[in-house]
Design a protein around this motif. Structure first.
Motif, PDB file in Angstrom:
ATOM      1  N   GLN A  19       0.844  -1.136  -0.063  1.00 11.81           N
ATOM      2  CA  GLN A  19       0.186   0.050  -0.093  1.00 11.81           C
ATOM      3  C   GLN A  19       0.971   1.311   0.029  1.00 11.81           C
ATOM      4  N   SER A  20       1.989   1.224  -0.434  1.00  8.74           N
ATOM      5  CA  SER A  20       2.725   2.202  -0.380  1.00  8.74           C
ATOM      6  C   SER A  20       2.581   3.022  -1.701  1.00  8.74           C
ATOM      7  N   VAL A  21       2.587   4.515  -1.703  1.00 13.03           N
ATOM      8  CA  VAL A  21       2.535   5.314  -3.030  1.00 13.03           C
ATOM      9  C   VAL A  21       3.688   6.101  -3.233  1.00 13.03           C
ATOM     10  N   THR A  22       3.993   6.144  -4.409  1.00 11.53           N
ATOM     11  CA  THR A  22       5.139   7.228  -5.005  1.00 11.53           C
ATOM     12  C   THR A  22       4.320   8.231  -5.978  1.00 11.53           C
ATOM     13  N   THR A  23       4.661   9.569  -5.544  1.00 10.97           N
ATOM     14  CA  THR A  23       4.077  10.722  -6.117  1.00 10.97           C
ATOM     15  C   THR A  23       4.967  11.366  -7.604  1.00 10.97           C
ATOM     16  N   LEU A  24       4.250  11.496  -8.462  1.00  9.57           N
ATOM     17  CA  LEU A  24       5.175  12.223  -9.463  1.00  9.57           C
ATOM     18  C   LEU A  24       4.239  13.671  -9.909  1.00  9.57           C
ATOM     19  N   ARG A  25       4.915  14.610  -9.603  1.00  7.82           N
ATOM     20  CA  ARG A  25       4.291  15.880  -9.840  1.00  7.82           C
ATOM     21  C   ARG A  25       5.605  16.974 -10.253  1.00  7.82           C
ATOM     22  N   PRO A  26       5.299  18.018 -11.126  1.00  4.47           N
ATOM     23  CA  PRO A  26       4.221  18.180 -11.805  1.00  4.47           C
ATOM     24  C   PRO A  26       4.062  17.330 -13.270  1.00  4.47           C
ATOM     25  N   VAL A  27       2.746  17.273 -13.562  1.00  4.99           N
ATOM     26  CA  VAL A  27       2.703  16.286 -14.831  1.00  4.99           C
ATOM     27  C   VAL A  27       2.304  17.194 -15.993  1.00  4.99           C
ATOM     28  N   ASN A  28       0.844  17.181 -16.439  1.00  2.00           N
ATOM     29  CA  ASN A  28       0.422  18.071 -17.078  1.00  2.00           C
ATOM     30  C   ASN A  28      -1.181  18.377 -16.887  1.00  2.00           C
ATOM     31  N   VAL A  29      -1.353  18.243 -15.454  1.00  2.00           N
ATOM     32  CA  VAL A  29      -2.716  18.459 -14.975  1.00  2.00           C
ATOM     33  C   VAL A  29      -3.652  17.338 -15.507  1.00  2.00           C
ATOM     34  N   PRO A  30      -3.175  16.027 -15.318  1.00  2.00           N
ATOM     35  CA  PRO A  30      -3.994  14.706 -16.000  1.00  2.00           C
ATOM     36  C   PRO A  30      -5.462  14.820 -15.729  1.00  2.00           C
ATOM     37  N   THR A  47      -7.093  17.995 -20.179  1.00  2.00           N
ATOM     38  CA  THR A  47      -8.266  18.983 -20.845  1.00  2.00           C
ATOM     39  C   THR A  47      -7.740  20.390 -20.576  1.00  2.00           C
ATOM     40  N   ILE A  48      -6.893  20.719 -19.613  1.00  2.00           N
ATOM     41  CA  ILE A  48      -6.589  22.003 -19.287  1.00  2.00           C
ATOM     42  C   ILE A  48      -5.163  22.313 -20.002  1.00  2.00           C
ATOM     43  N   GLN A  49      -4.079  21.751 -20.006  1.00  2.00           N
ATOM     44  CA  GLN A  49      -2.853  22.012 -20.635  1.00  2.00           C
ATOM     45  C   GLN A  49      -2.871  21.488 -22.109  1.00  2.00           C
ATOM     46  N   GLU A  50      -3.916  21.151 -22.519  1.00  2.00           N
ATOM     47  CA  GLU A  50      -3.993  20.659 -24.091  1.00  2.00           C
ATOM     48  C   GLU A  50      -2.719  19.923 -24.323  1.00  2.00           C
ATOM     49  N   SER A  51      -2.329  18.882 -23.861  1.00  2.00           N
ATOM     50  CA  SER A  51      -1.306  18.050 -24.094  1.00  2.00           C
ATOM     51  C   SER A  51      -1.390  16.656 -23.558  1.00  2.00           C
ATOM     52  N   VAL A  52      -0.257  15.924 -23.937  1.00  2.00           N
ATOM     53  CA  VAL A  52      -0.299  14.531 -23.649  1.00  2.00           C
ATOM     54  C   VAL A  52       0.951  14.131 -22.821  1.00  2.00           C
ATOM     55  N   ALA A  53       1.267  13.686 -21.770  1.00  2.00           N
ATOM     56  CA  ALA A  53       2.483  13.653 -21.196  1.00  2.00           C
ATOM     57  C   ALA A  53       2.675  12.110 -21.342  1.00  2.00           C
ATOM     58  N   VAL A  54       4.017  11.695 -21.705  1.00  2.00           N
ATOM     59  CA  VAL A  54       4.582  10.520 -21.626  1.00  2.00           C
ATOM     60  C   VAL A  54       5.444  10.022 -20.405  1.00  2.00           C
ATOM     61  N   ILE A  55       5.331   9.186 -19.632  1.00  2.00           N
ATOM     62  CA  ILE A  55       5.891   8.798 -18.419  1.00  2.00           C
ATOM     63  C   ILE A  55       6.563   7.517 -18.800  1.00  2.00           C
ATOM     64  N   THR A  59      11.771   4.903 -14.382  1.00  2.00           N
ATOM     65  CA  THR A  59      12.242   5.782 -13.610  1.00  2.00           C
ATOM     66  C   THR A  59      11.245   6.735 -13.094  1.00  2.00           C
ATOM     67  N   PHE A  60       9.979   6.524 -13.342  1.00  2.00           N
ATOM     68  CA  PHE A  60       8.853   7.181 -12.802  1.00  2.00           C
ATOM     69  C   PHE A  60       9.133   8.828 -13.027  1.00  2.00           C
ATOM     70  N   THR A  61       9.535   9.146 -14.362  1.00  2.00           N
ATOM     71  CA  THR A  61       9.801  10.565 -14.609  1.00  2.00           C
ATOM     72  C   THR A  61       9.148  10.892 -16.096  1.00  2.00           C
ATOM     73  N   VAL A  62       8.614  12.023 -16.016  1.00  2.00           N
ATOM     74  CA  VAL A  62       8.028  12.655 -17.453  1.00  2.00           C
ATOM     75  C   VAL A  62       8.966  12.887 -18.605  1.00  2.00           C
ATOM     76  N   THR A  63       8.687  12.185 -19.666  1.00  2.00           N
ATOM     77  CA  THR A  63      10.140  12.211 -20.713  1.00  2.00           C
ATOM     78  C   THR A  63       9.642  12.907 -21.792  1.00  2.00           C
ATOM     79  N   ARG A  64       8.428  13.332 -22.017  1.00  2.00           N
ATOM     80  CA  ARG A  64       8.097  13.858 -23.121  1.00  2.00           C
ATOM     81  C   ARG A  64       6.503  14.808 -22.802  1.00  2.00           C
ATOM     82  N   ILE A  65       6.464  15.825 -23.288  1.00  2.00           N
ATOM     83  CA  ILE A  65       4.991  16.571 -23.315  1.00  2.00           C
ATOM     84  C   ILE A  65       4.710  16.970 -24.494  1.00  2.00           C
TER      85      ILE A  65
END
Length: 326
Positions: A19-30, A47-55, A59-65
């Protein structure tokens, strides 16, 4: 397990064991999230940032927006590097469908019918590896639209099919495709086989020889329509004749046809190809025949390989001289 949180602009990786949780932020307001089939990539739509993020899940990191033409309401993984997204164009306010290519950081977007009002869900049939995938969108007006995606090109090319559109209910908010495996039934077509043999173990230069061609039906339905057998002579031989009971043969083109039905498990009368072996024939000949038939998608091929030898010269014995008698 992964969860998207648009209010906190975050994505959570949840370990269900402890039940552990790892948080990634910021993303793209998913507003929507999808995971690739191999589990190594996450796609989040906004819907807000008009984008798709690739994670990258390792590594649990955002690689592309990847920028989009408007806000994206839903996303679904098509394969390990592609995703489908639906949204609303910020200029025309028309519903859209997009193919996301994570590798090239690009998106191919096509408009959907304005009659759909809005699109809230998307799913992939999961057939990208075959060269053509099918995507489905869940629409505000209670219908499901079909999009064909050509996955054999770079980039993938989406094509909206105006039909079939499936009417489901008053308003749809999500969509998922479940795969059902159906075992194929018994073969329901003719399946013709072709065999070819030489009438003797070897051919002799300057003499004639024969090849026998046989056609059988190993399917579970009779043939319907024309059956054609075509032979291709190798260099070093010439045709003398080609015939068989019930066959309509043309020696000049080395082809034979017939239209009578061949029942399952049965064979046509054999074809006999008569040839003359030329003095220039090589020591080894390969003769090939092909078969095509209406109602049978397969193209059968058969070969016969024979050795070629020279004529044996007759051996003349000289008479022994008689002893003189005194």
């Amino acid at each position: 397990m992964y969860a998207a949180d648009g209010n906190q602009n975050a994505v959570y990786a949840i370990n269900t064991s402890d039940q552990s949780v790892t948080t990634l932020r910021p993303v793209n307001v998913p507003s929507s999230i999808a995971v690739s089939p191999d589990g190594k990539t996450l796609f989040t739509a906004s819907t807000i940032q008009e984008s798709v993020a690739v994670i990258d899940t390792t590594t649990f990191t955002v690689t592309r927006i990847i920028p989009m033409t408007g806000g994206q309401t839903s996303i679904a993984a098509a394969d390990n590097s592609h995703a489908y997204a639906v949204g609303l164009d910020s200029n025309s306010f028309q519903p859209t469908f997009s193919v996301i290519d994570a590798a090239s950081e690009s998106a191919q977007t096509v408009p959907l019918s304005r009659g759909t009002v809005g699109t809230q869900g998307v799913a992939s049939l999961g057939n990208a590896a075959t060269g053509t995938d099918t995507a489905y969108t869940a629409n505000d007006n209670g219908t499901v639209s079909t999009i064909s995606v050509n996955t054999s090109t770079t980039p993938w090319v989406p094509s909206v099919q105006m039909s079939p559109t499936i009417t489901v209910g008053a308003g749809l908010s999500a969509l998922i495709v479940g795969q059902v495996t159906i075992s194929p039934g018994p073969l329901t077509r003719p399946s013709l086989t072709l065999t070819k043999t030489a009438s003797s173990g070897n051919l002799v230069r300057g003499r004639e020889g024969q090849f026998t061609i046989s056609v059988a039906n190993e399917g579970d339905r009779s043939t319907v329509g024309q059956v054609t057998v075509t032979d291709r002579l190798p260099q070093g031989v010439s045709v003398v004749g080609l015939s068989g009971p019930g066959w309509n043969c043309t020696a000049s083109t080395l082809s034979c046809t017939r239209n009578d039905a061949l029942s399952p498990g049965a064979s046509y009368p054999d074809l006999v190809l008569e040839v003359k072996v030329l003095p220039s024939a090589p020591d080894r000949l390969v003769n090939t025949a092909t078969l095509t038939a209406d109602g049978d998608d397969t193209r059968a091929t058969a070969t016969a390989t024979v050795r070629v030898s020279d004529k044996k010269k007759p051996h003349h014995h000289k008479p022994k001289p008689h002893a003189a008698v005194s």
